[in-house]
Scaffold this motif. Structure first.
Motif, PDB file in Angstrom:
ATOM      1  N   MET B   1       0.860  -1.097  -0.082  1.00 47.57           N
ATOM      2  CA  MET B   1       0.137   0.064   0.114  1.00 47.57           C
ATOM      3  C   MET B   1       0.903   1.425  -0.077  1.00 47.57           C
ATOM      4  SD  MET B   1      -3.271   0.136   2.253  1.00 47.57           S
ATOM      5  CE  MET B   1      -3.879   1.622   2.685  1.00 47.57           C
ATOM      6  N   SER B   2       0.686   1.938  -1.002  1.00 50.44           N
ATOM      7  CA  SER B   2       1.686   3.285  -1.076  1.00 50.44           C
ATOM      8  C   SER B   2       0.722   4.238  -1.609  1.00 50.44           C
ATOM      9  CB  SER B   2       2.751   2.991  -1.991  1.00 50.44           C
ATOM     10  OG  SER B   2       2.290   2.776  -3.473  1.00 50.44           O
ATOM     11  N   VAL B   3       1.144   5.404  -0.998  1.00 52.78           N
ATOM     12  CA  VAL B   3       0.582   6.715  -1.396  1.00 52.78           C
ATOM     13  C   VAL B   3       0.488   6.996  -2.744  1.00 52.78           C
ATOM     14  CG1 VAL B   3       0.203   9.099  -0.823  1.00 52.78           C
ATOM     15  CG2 VAL B   3       0.927   7.394   0.856  1.00 52.78           C
ATOM     16  N   PRO B   4      -0.681   7.099  -3.436  1.00 51.34           N
ATOM     17  CA  PRO B   4      -0.577   7.388  -4.960  1.00 51.34           C
ATOM     18  C   PRO B   4      -0.026   8.873  -5.380  1.00 51.34           C
ATOM     19  CG  PRO B   4      -2.719   7.237  -4.156  1.00 51.34           C
ATOM     20  CD  PRO B   4      -1.882   6.795  -2.949  1.00 51.34           C
ATOM     21  N   HIS B   5       0.707   8.968  -6.187  1.00 48.17           N
ATOM     22  CA  HIS B   5       1.101  10.265  -6.636  1.00 48.17           C
ATOM     23  C   HIS B   5       0.019  10.925  -7.561  1.00 48.17           C
ATOM     24  CE1 HIS B   5       4.830   9.726  -4.713  1.00 48.17           C
ATOM     25  NE2 HIS B   5       4.908   8.485  -5.439  1.00 48.17           N
ATOM     26  N   ILE B   6      -0.501  11.850  -7.073  1.00 50.10           N
ATOM     27  CA  ILE B   6      -1.484  12.717  -7.920  1.00 50.10           C
ATOM     28  C   ILE B   6      -1.141  14.105  -7.745  1.00 50.10           C
ATOM     29  CG2 ILE B   6      -3.425  11.114  -7.689  1.00 50.10           C
ATOM     30  CD1 ILE B   6      -4.698  12.710  -5.508  1.00 50.10           C
ATOM     31  N   GLY B   7      -1.532  14.641  -8.832  1.00 48.13           N
ATOM     32  CA  GLY B   7      -0.998  16.356  -8.881  1.00 48.13           C
ATOM     33  C   GLY B   7      -1.877  17.091  -7.701  1.00 48.13           C
ATOM     34  N   LEU B   8      -1.410  17.913  -7.557  1.00 46.63           N
ATOM     35  CA  LEU B   8      -2.099  19.023  -6.598  1.00 46.63           C
ATOM     36  C   LEU B   8      -3.384  19.388  -7.021  1.00 46.63           C
ATOM     37  CD1 LEU B   8      -1.275  20.384  -3.913  1.00 46.63           C
ATOM     38  CD2 LEU B   8      -0.693  22.603  -5.381  1.00 46.63           C
ATOM     39  N   TYR B   9      -3.575  19.489  -8.379  1.00 46.27           N
ATOM     40  CA  TYR B   9      -4.906  20.037  -8.798  1.00 46.27           C
ATOM     41  C   TYR B   9      -5.807  18.907  -8.366  1.00 46.27           C
ATOM     42  CZ  TYR B   9      -2.357  23.762 -11.075  1.00 46.27           C
ATOM     43  OH  TYR B   9      -1.668  24.859 -11.362  1.00 46.27           O
ATOM     44  N   VAL B  51      -8.236  17.069 -15.919  1.00 42.85           N
ATOM     45  CA  VAL B  51      -7.844  15.864 -16.567  1.00 42.85           C
ATOM     46  C   VAL B  51      -7.510  16.189 -18.141  1.00 42.85           C
ATOM     47  CG1 VAL B  51      -8.757  13.709 -17.583  1.00 42.85           C
ATOM     48  CG2 VAL B  51      -9.057  14.197 -15.191  1.00 42.85           C
ATOM     49  N   GLY B  52      -8.199  17.282 -18.551  1.00 45.19           N
ATOM     50  CA  GLY B  52      -8.076  17.803 -19.687  1.00 45.19           C
ATOM     51  C   GLY B  52      -6.667  18.584 -19.930  1.00 45.19           C
ATOM     52  N   TYR B  53      -6.023  18.816 -18.791  1.00 42.47           N
ATOM     53  CA  TYR B  53      -4.848  19.840 -19.016  1.00 42.47           C
ATOM     54  C   TYR B  53      -3.693  19.234 -19.424  1.00 42.47           C
ATOM     55  CZ  TYR B  53      -1.408  23.448 -17.780  1.00 42.47           C
ATOM     56  OH  TYR B  53      -0.606  24.498 -17.929  1.00 42.47           O
TER      57      TYR B  53
ATOM     58  N   GLY C 187      -9.241   8.934 -23.713  1.00 44.69           N
ATOM     59  CA  GLY C 187      -9.481  10.140 -24.591  1.00 44.69           C
ATOM     60  C   GLY C 187     -10.694   9.888 -25.537  1.00 44.69           C
ATOM     61  N   THR C 188     -11.503   9.167 -25.229  1.00 41.83           N
ATOM     62  CA  THR C 188     -12.701   9.208 -26.086  1.00 41.83           C
ATOM     63  C   THR C 188     -13.937   8.839 -25.263  1.00 41.83           C
ATOM     64  OG1 THR C 188     -13.883   8.015 -27.931  1.00 41.83           O
ATOM     65  CG2 THR C 188     -12.480   6.612 -26.594  1.00 41.83           C
ATOM     66  N   LEU C 189     -15.134   9.171 -25.803  1.00 41.50           N
ATOM     67  CA  LEU C 189     -16.373   9.070 -24.950  1.00 41.50           C
ATOM     68  C   LEU C 189     -17.441   8.113 -25.679  1.00 41.50           C
ATOM     69  CD1 LEU C 189     -16.691  12.616 -23.931  1.00 41.50           C
ATOM     70  CD2 LEU C 189     -16.374  10.927 -22.457  1.00 41.50           C
TER      71      LEU C 189
ATOM     72  N   PHE D  30      -1.490  13.964 -14.018  1.00 44.14           N
ATOM     73  CA  PHE D  30      -1.836  15.294 -14.487  1.00 44.14           C
ATOM     74  C   PHE D  30      -0.961  15.735 -15.669  1.00 44.14           C
ATOM     75  CE2 PHE D  30      -1.464  19.838 -13.605  1.00 44.14           C
ATOM     76  CZ  PHE D  30      -2.985  20.053 -13.794  1.00 44.14           C
ATOM     77  N   GLY D  31      -1.586  16.546 -16.512  1.00 45.38           N
ATOM     78  CA  GLY D  31      -0.864  17.249 -17.343  1.00 45.38           C
ATOM     79  C   GLY D  31      -0.182  16.695 -18.633  1.00 45.38           C
ATOM     80  N   GLN D  32      -0.374  15.274 -18.900  1.00 43.85           N
ATOM     81  CA  GLN D  32       0.173  14.716 -19.855  1.00 43.85           C
ATOM     82  C   GLN D  32      -0.798  14.690 -21.213  1.00 43.85           C
ATOM     83  OE1 GLN D  32       1.273  10.680 -18.985  1.00 43.85           O
ATOM     84  NE2 GLN D  32       2.485  11.176 -17.477  1.00 43.85           N
ATOM     85  N   ASP D  33      -0.250  14.482 -22.307  1.00 43.63           N
ATOM     86  CA  ASP D  33      -1.038  14.701 -23.618  1.00 43.63           C
ATOM     87  C   ASP D  33      -1.541  13.180 -23.782  1.00 43.63           C
ATOM     88  OD1 ASP D  33      -2.140  14.971 -25.711  1.00 43.63           O
ATOM     89  OD2 ASP D  33      -0.384  15.636 -26.882  1.00 43.63           O
ATOM     90  N   ARG D  34      -2.863  13.120 -23.444  1.00 44.98           N
ATOM     91  CA  ARG D  34      -3.564  11.530 -23.781  1.00 44.98           C
ATOM     92  C   ARG D  34      -4.754  12.037 -24.858  1.00 44.98           C
ATOM     93  NH1 ARG D  34      -2.802  11.920 -18.464  1.00 44.98           N
ATOM     94  NH2 ARG D  34      -4.838  12.970 -18.355  1.00 44.98           N
ATOM     95  N   MET D  35      -4.802  12.958 -25.691  1.00 38.33           N
ATOM     96  CA  MET D  35      -5.601  13.115 -26.565  1.00 38.33           C
ATOM     97  C   MET D  35      -5.782  12.106 -27.663  1.00 38.33           C
ATOM     98  SD  MET D  35      -6.061  17.176 -27.109  1.00 38.33           S
ATOM     99  CE  MET D  35      -4.283  17.384 -27.384  1.00 38.33           C
ATOM    100  N   LEU D  36      -7.123  12.085 -27.892  1.00 39.76           N
ATOM    101  CA  LEU D  36      -7.277  10.786 -28.975  1.00 39.76           C
ATOM    102  C   LEU D  36      -8.236  11.504 -29.837  1.00 39.76           C
ATOM    103  CD1 LEU D  36      -6.868   7.922 -30.110  1.00 39.76           C
ATOM    104  CD2 LEU D  36      -8.935   7.316 -28.722  1.00 39.76           C
ATOM    105  N   VAL D  37      -9.559  11.789 -29.438  1.00 44.34           N
ATOM    106  CA  VAL D  37     -10.594  12.511 -30.281  1.00 44.34           C
ATOM    107  C   VAL D  37     -10.152  13.884 -30.298  1.00 44.34           C
ATOM    108  CG1 VAL D  37     -13.133  12.815 -30.605  1.00 44.34           C
ATOM    109  CG2 VAL D  37     -12.145  10.696 -29.665  1.00 44.34           C
TER     110      VAL D  37
END
Lengths: 621, 118, 496, 238
Positions: B1-9, B51-53, C187-189, D30-37
């Motif tokens: 069990m480890s602490v998952p690394h997730i971003g601050l956001y 997630v989209g950033y 990346g898709t829906l 976070f911050g990675q490019d995983r774009m497909l569509v």
């Protein structure tokens, strides 16, 4: 055979009662309704009689494709035998209903259950069995529902439990074998058992579920609690069918599990032995024996004519179950025979009670008396029924019980055989009471203008009385029929004489001896006896003065000493046990409802959180 | 069990979600519960948009100097637009229900709003 | 006609709902006639779609804006969707007629709009082929459902709506997190593309994501213990709306659940989700049946019964075999018919006699014979008596679940069904053999016709289930057979 | 005591759930490019839709169904709120009249806020924003009026039909697409007629996006004002 083309035999047998029942319900007018109903009940009997040759030597099969399932029906000697018995009682019921019922409702549902029974007997796959089983239960249930809600509920719950056990068992069979046909399913199951594809526990479960399902309908103790109420609180003409034939559907189910599905047959061997008997069947034999004893004792203690007959029915079906459990040729042959004789004499009994209730409006023994003069024909019928039930030659009841007894002895089950004896003694005790309290003795003054039963009812009784005598004097007829589908090991010497490996019963000679004896006794009575009249109430007092509440006349509290002797056992009642169980589950329901759906949205949110927590814990671990 | 690394956001957005759920689970006042639900929604929306950033890129408006290679994933932003509106609609419905409830029951304590049960 | 015209299924109710404010001045009755007309038109469109799909045997893929998936959103109207869109439209049509008698609370124009949008939401949920669009339609459905639950404006109605909003809100938030996770890793829906990629997603992500999706949908699909809002909402909502909830709103949720679960059948942790669903479904049946046992309010009792049937459907859908899904779909059809009938008749009694408490049903057999007859048939069907429709689907569900090794679950379900038989029996007995106050109520002709139609349908399926079973089989295959689903969607090659 | 227990239970539960969600999120760095569509959209948005703002192009054009649903959701909310808070006879609730500053300021600002809102929604295909923010801005203008004046009410007779008409307009645009381009919500202005291909990046471009956004803006503005109005009225008791 040319009269009814072969293709129409099965559908006519199956559906004519239902169709005519619906018609009778639709055209709900006096005479029209009755005529339609009787026709509907007569068609199966006619068709089956005509199809006898074909059915007893070969098979007539019929398939309905519903798309979801294919329904297979087969008329062979076995199903013909059962269906014919059913149809015979059915026509008697129809005659009886013509007198006792004036409602389209009754005709609809009684004929619906008629169709259901025919379907159960003719079915050759599980779905048809279940379908018609439910139809049968539903029709009979509606008959009770109209009259008594509490009893109908009891009947319904137990039936539904039975039905769902059957469904589960069918599902389990299908899941492993992929087929619903009896023969195919049993072969596959046997194969799978041998190869280890199915665990023993699995098959045991199937077996137990089937027995539960059929046990409910047959009224095996402790599943019998519905029977007294459902038989009693009903139209008595219908009860002749209900008790005479519907309970046989349960028996038929036992026969299916025991003999039609040979793989289950193989399972008895797999289940091991107990004191030299196969455990599985031994259990069945004892279930039957317990039923016989318990129900017979309870029958003796009843004060209500309908209750007495109801418990007696349960007990008599117990004989059949017992005999099937004894599991040798003679006993099973006896069981099959008893199916016939019980249907005949118990159907007759219920029709008689229908006539009594119709004409007097009373049901308790204490209100009857001295009716033999008022209803002579009914009395004659009652005499036949009583003799047959008590197992006195030359009635059908004797022959069948004798075979069962022989079978039990051959199988080295002395205790079981003992219960048969005990049951017979008890049966004698209660029928004597029925005979004496109702027909002889003083007649209450309000019964002075009672008339003979109406003609249709008498016709119905006659239909059932004749086989009682015919098969009593000619047991060979029945045994020959049974031998066609089951190797009973009983030799038929002639129509009048049958032999088992250990004994021979020549009905004709017994009858002749009996007649001669009776004649001598009659002569002695008429010419030699020095008869002295005594008061009826004196019999038990033997000169000792008794208090009024301990006044045991045959019409009231006759067997009270027995009840007192059994006091300890009577404290325990399955009926009360089930009531308590029902209350418990209702309390549980309230607890669940109030506790879970407590109206507080925050608690509801917690439920959501808990599910998330479960998901999370699964994810984390 | 480890602490998952997730971003601050992610962490911030996730915290909002959890804080909101905490409110729903603990607060007795209906309005507070509804506000907590809004907080959950906000958290989810933030999560969706983060997630989209893509690190180092700018908004997906393809005018001067910003080509397809310089823009972040536009889909989450489009989705969030929809999700926000849905959140607004839910909140509006919830508030009008709360108004009705207050009129009929005279309270907003959810332990007293329990006529339907069992 | 071009298959794209199937988009009218969505466009028609929408534009009609938007049109209502313009005819607001005509009065409540006119608006109800309008509502009936629109639902009838919708039923016509749905019938055309149904006919097209079932005659060609090919699904209609509606591509909004002309974009091919996964770039655009597609509506996948396959065998299941075509069938259920028709059921949705028909039930709505019946309930629109029922609204004449049963909905007198103002403002009727808003009722009509919400009614149409509820129909739209369920249609969209069933038809859509995009996971986020599913969320949008789910929200349309549930927000309309919140509003309609509270529509009677009593305290109870508001309370029920409040519970629904809080639980539905949590559910949909987590559903959206699930979408976020799955979108983030693929990346898709688009559902078809997701199904293609399902096997290659990071196992942790897909486990969490799929669990959250299932969690969110299970709230809508009334699975125990996430169904606490349901009885209240069913009881408090106007009668036609209750029927719609039971007949298709919850079905849409169930469908979405099944669709998503099978789409991700290559994903990691899938078996666990399935097992969890089976357990929850079994508990749903059990808890709901027992809760209904001592219920004094018939509408609430039938609501619990409906929940238990939903549990049965969920069980069938989650046993994980083609037979199970087919049986589940068959049960969905049967349940829609039966519960529409039950809620219609019970609601009608509620309107005419003045309440749905059990005491109002005493002597109904003589007071309102037709209604009582229809209610009896519905009750018997719900119990699963042979020659009534539910019998067949129940048998198949039991067989399917035992076949997959869920014998215990089947046993529990059957045991709970005994309880169901008891309370329906009480109702029937009260109706036919209970005391009668001598009143006779005139029954409405259109509602009687609808009730009789449904009764005949129940009996027809009960006596000759073949055509409906065939329908259910192809519809079930449509859900279960994911590879065919993928092949049917004209995905354009947007790939990494 | 119970409350403390409940709180701590809640915290523990939420920590476990949070940990689990974080585990899931860790799989989506976070911050990675995983774009497909998304990549497809970015590459083709200008050519296919005529819009510069990829987000609005997706919202209105590629994923038009979502937006239609979104509009519907808002419509439902306004209808639902209206249905729930419907009164036979109603009047505004207001405790106090706004101050002089507020009243004067709102009268002054009102047209400018309206204009700003309008600006936002007609430039949706070029700048961040669009119909929803624009509509919301417009609704704010009315909200200010409500706050400033005790007896102010929106013109119901105008707003409600307008709301319906705007919604119908959106669906009609979609249906025209179905008639012309044989797809529902087909962008016939751009794809069939190629209007505005010359002024890419300016106002008159972007196919039907500005039209739809105008409709949405009107709709959202009237709806949100309607919601505000419904919530700020109370029953008149005789």
């Amino acid at each position: 055979m040319t009269l009814v083309p072969e293709a129409y035999v099965v559908p006519l047998t199956l559906f004519s009662p239902l169709v005519f029942g619906v018609l009778a319900w639709l055209f709900d007018r006096d005479w029209v309704r009755e005529t339609l109903g009787v026709i509907g009940a007569a068609v199966p009997l006619t068709v089956l009689s005509l199809a006898y040759e074909k059915a007893s030597s070969g098979t007539i099969s019929y398939t309905i494709d519903t798309g979801v399932f294919k329904l297979h029906f087969v008329l062979n000697s076995l199903s013909w035998y059962f269906a014919f018995i059913g149809a015979l009682v059915g026509i008697a019921m129809a005659f009886g209903l013509s007198s006792t019922s004036r409602r389209g409702y009754d005709w609809l549902f009684s004929l619906m259950s008629f169709t259901g029974v025919m379907g159960v007997f003719l079915a050759r796959d599980f779905v048809s069995l279940f379908l018609f089983w439910e139809l049968m239960t539903f029709g009979s249930f509606m008959m009770v529902l109209r009259r008594n809600r509490h009893e109908s509920l009891k009947y319904f719950v137990l039936s539904v439990i039975g039905a769902y056990s059957m469904l589960l068992a069918i599902g389990m069979v299908y899941a492993k074998t992929g087929t619903l046909d009896y023969a195919m399913a049993s072969q596959t199951l046997l194969l799978l058992t041998k190869m280890g594809g199915v665990s023993k526990a699995y098959v045991d479960t199937i077996f137990a579920l089937f027995l539960l399902a059929f046990g409910v309908k047959a009224g095996v103790v402790p599943l019998h609690v519905w029977a007294p109420g459902a038989y009693g609180e009903n139209d008595q003409s219908y009860t002749s069918f209900f008790s005479g034939v519907l309970s046989k559907a349960g028996v038929y189910g036992f026969i299916i599990t025991l003999f039609v599905m040979p793989s289950l047959y193989g399972i008895y061997f797999a289940m091991g032995t107990f004191h030299g008997h196969l455990t599985g069947t031994y259990l069945i034999a004892w279930a039957g024996a317990v039923t016989v004893v318990v129900a017979s004792f309870l029958a003796v203690l009843q004060e209500d004519i309908r209750k007495l007959l109801a418990y007696s029915s349960v007990g008599q079906v117990g004989y059949i179950i017992l005999a099937l459990g004894v599991f040798n040729g003679v006993a099973v042959g006896g069981a099959m025979f008893h199916v016939l004789s019980h249907a005949m004499f118990k159907g007759l009994f219920w029709l008689i009670s229908a006539a009594l209730i119709l004409r007097t409006g009373k049901t308790r023994f204490e209100d009857f008396g001295g009716l033999a003069e008022k209803m002579p024909v009914t009395f004659a019928m009652a005499l036949i029924a009583v003799l047959s039930l008590a197992g006195i030659p030359p009635m059908a009841g004797f022959a069948s019980k004798w075979l069962i007894y022989e079978g039990a002895i051959q199988a080295h089950m002395p205790l079981v055989a003992g219960t048969i004896f005990l049951g017979s003694a008890l049966a004698f005790a209660y029928v004597v009471r029925f005979l004496y309290a109702v027909w002889f003795g003083q007649r209450p003054s309000d019964l002075d203008d009672v008339r003979e039963a109406p003609l249709p009812l008498l016709v119905g009784m006659t239909v059932l009385a004749i086989p009682n005598i015919v098969f009593g004097i000619a047991p060979g007829l029945a045994v020959r029929l049974i031998n066609r589908f089951f190797n009973t090991n009983i030799t038929v010497n002639s129509y009048y004489s049958i032999s088992t490996p250990t004994g021979t019963y020549n009905a004709l000679s017994v009858t002749l001896v009996l007649i001669v004896g009776l004649a001598i006794a009659g002569l002695v009575y008429i010419y030699g006896a020095n008869a002295r009249k005594i008061k009826v109430t004196n019999t038990y007092q033997s000169g000792n003065p008794v208090t009024e509440e301990y006044n045991l006349v045959i019409r009231r509290n006759f067997y009270r000493p027995l009840a007192e002797a059994l006091d300890f056992w009577l404290k325990y009642s399955w009926d009360r046990f089930y009531e308590r169980l029902a209350n418990l589950s209702e309390d549980f329901a309230d607890w669940l409802r109030e506790g879970f759906y407590n109206g507080n949205v925050q608690s509801y949110s917690w439920y959501l959180a808990i599910i998330l927590l479960i998901l999370a814990i699964w994810g984390v671990l | 069990m480890s602490v998952p690394h997730i971003g601050l956001y992610y962490f911030g957005a996730l915290s909002l979600v959890l804080v909101g759920i905490y409110g729903v689970l603990v607060k007795k006042n209906l309005l507070k519960i509804l506000i907590s639900l809004s907080i959950v929604e906000t958290g989810v929306n933030l999560l969706l948009i983060s997630v989209g950033y893509i690190t180092g890129r700018s908004a997906p408006i393809l005018s001067e100097g910003i080509g397809p290679k310089q823009a972040v994933d536009p889909i989450p932003q489009a989705l969030v637009l929809t999700a926000i509106v849905i959140g607004v609609a839910t909140t509006a419905m919830a508030l009008s229900v709360a108004i009705t409830l207050y009129e009929k029951y005279g309270t907003l304590n959810i332990e007293e709003i329990r006529r339907l049960r069992g | 006609m071009n298959g794209q015209y199937a988009s009218l299924l969505v466009a028609l109710p929408l534009i009609s709902a938007f049109f209502v404010p313009l005819i607001k001045g005509l009065g409540g009755r006119a608006i109800k006639y309008y509502l009936t007309l629109i639902t009838a038109l919708q039923a016509g469109v749905a019938a055309w779609v149904f006919k097209t799909v079932y005659t060609t045997g090919k699904p209609i893929i509606v591509m909004a804006g002309g974009w091919r998936p996964p770039v655009g959103i597609d509506l996948y109207i396959g065998h299941f969707a075509a069938l259920f869109v028709l059921i949705v439209a028909l039930v709505s049509f019946f309930m629109a007629i029922f609204s004449f008698d049963s909905v007198s609370t103002e403002p009727t124009d808003k009722y009509a709009m919400l009614f149409l949008l509820l129909m739209l939401g369920a249609t969209g949920m069933i038809a859509t082929g995009d996971i986020f669009n599913l969320f949008v339609f789910m929200e349309i459905t549930s927000i309309t459902a919140y509003a309609l639950t509270a529509y009677n404006k009593t305290g109870e109605a508001a309370e029920a709506a409040m519970k629904y909003i809080v639980l539905g809100g949590i559910g949909s938030s987590f559903f959206l997190i699930g979408i976020t996770l799955i979108y983030g890793s693929t990346g898709t829906l688009n559902m078809a593309q997701l199904a293609q990629l399902a096997g290659s997603i990071n196992p942790t992500v897909i486990k969490v994501g799929l669990s959250l999706l299932v969690f969110g949908l299970a709230v809508e699909a009334e699975l125990f213990p996430l169904n606490a809002w349901a009885p209240d909402a069913y009881q408090a909502a106007p009668h036609p709306v209750t029927a719609m909830f039971s007949a298709f709103v919850v079905k849409a949720g169930l469908y979405a659940l099944a669709r998503l679960v099978y789409l991700f059948s290559h994903a990691a942790g899938w078996d666990f989700i399935l097992k969890l669903l089976v357990i929850m479904a079994t508990l749903t049946v059990f808890a709901a049946e027992f809760s209904a046992l001592r219920q004094r309010d018939v509408k609430r009792m039938i609501a619990y019964s409906s929940i238990s049937q939903v549990g049965l459907i969920a069980l069938a859908l989650s046993v994980g075999s083609q037979l199970g899904v087919q049986a589940g779909v068959f049960h969905m059809i049967n349940h829609a018919v039966v519960k529409t009938l039950l809620f219609l008749t019970v609601g009608y009694v509620g309107v005419k006699v003045g309440g749905t408490g059990i005491e109002n049903f005493s002597g109904l057999g003589r007071k309102m014979p037709l209604t009582a007859f229809a209610l009896t048939v519905g009750a018997l069907a719900a119990v699963g008596i042979p020659l009534f429709n539910i019998f067949w689907s129940k048998v198949w569900i039991i067989i399917a679940s035992i076949e997959q090794g869920y014998a215990w679950e089947a046993g529990v379900v059957l045991a709970a069904s005994v309880v169901e038989a008891v309370y329906y029996l009480r109702l029937i007995h009260t109706m036919w053999f209970g005391g009668w106050d001598g009143m006779r109520i005139r029954e409405s002709l259109p509602l009687g016709t609808i009730a009789l139609f449904l009764v005949l349908l129940i009996l027809a399926i009960g006596v000759y289930p073949n055509p409906f079973w065939t329908l259910a089989k192809s519809a079930g295959t449509d859900i279960f057979n994911v590879s065919r689903y993928i092949a049917n969607v004209p995905l354009m090659g947007v790939g990494p | 005591m119970v409350s403390v227990l409940k709180r701590s239970l809640a915290i523990i539960t939420l920590l476990i759930i949070g940990y689990w969600l974080a585990q899931g999120l860790a799989g989506v760095p976070f911050g990675q490019d995983r774009m497909l569509v998304g990549k497809y959209y970015l590459e083709n948005v200008k050519a296919q839709t005529g819009a510069v703002n990829a987000v609005t192009a997706i919202v209105v054009n590629y994923r038009g169904f979502d937006t239609l649903g979104e509009v519907t959701v808002l419509f439902i909310a306004s209808t639902g709120v209206g249905a729930l808070l419907w009164r036979r006879k109603k009047r505004r609730t207001a405790k106090t009249e706004g101050s002089v500053v507020l009243r004067t300021g709102s009268e002054l600002l009102f047209p400018f806020i309206l204009m700003f809102g309008t600006y936002i929604f007609i430039h949706g295909h070029l700048t961040p924003g669009g119909g929803f923010p624009g509509g919301a801005t417009i609704a704010t203008a009315f909200l200010i009026l409500y706050m400033a004046f005790v007896d102010y009410e929106i013109p119901h007779r105008l707003f409600e039909p307008l709301e319906g008409l705007a919604g119908m307009g959106y669906v009609l645009v979609g249906l025209i697409g179905l008639a012309i381009g044989s797809y529902f919500l087909f962008d016939w202005i751009w794809q069939t007629w190629h209007w505005g291909a010359a002024n890419l990046g300016r106002l008159f471009s972007g196919g039907f996006i500005p039209i739809i956004y105008t409709l949405i803006g009107l709709k959202v503005g009237t709806e949100l004002s309607g919601i505000v109005d419904s919530m700020l009225t109370e029953e008149v008791r005789e």
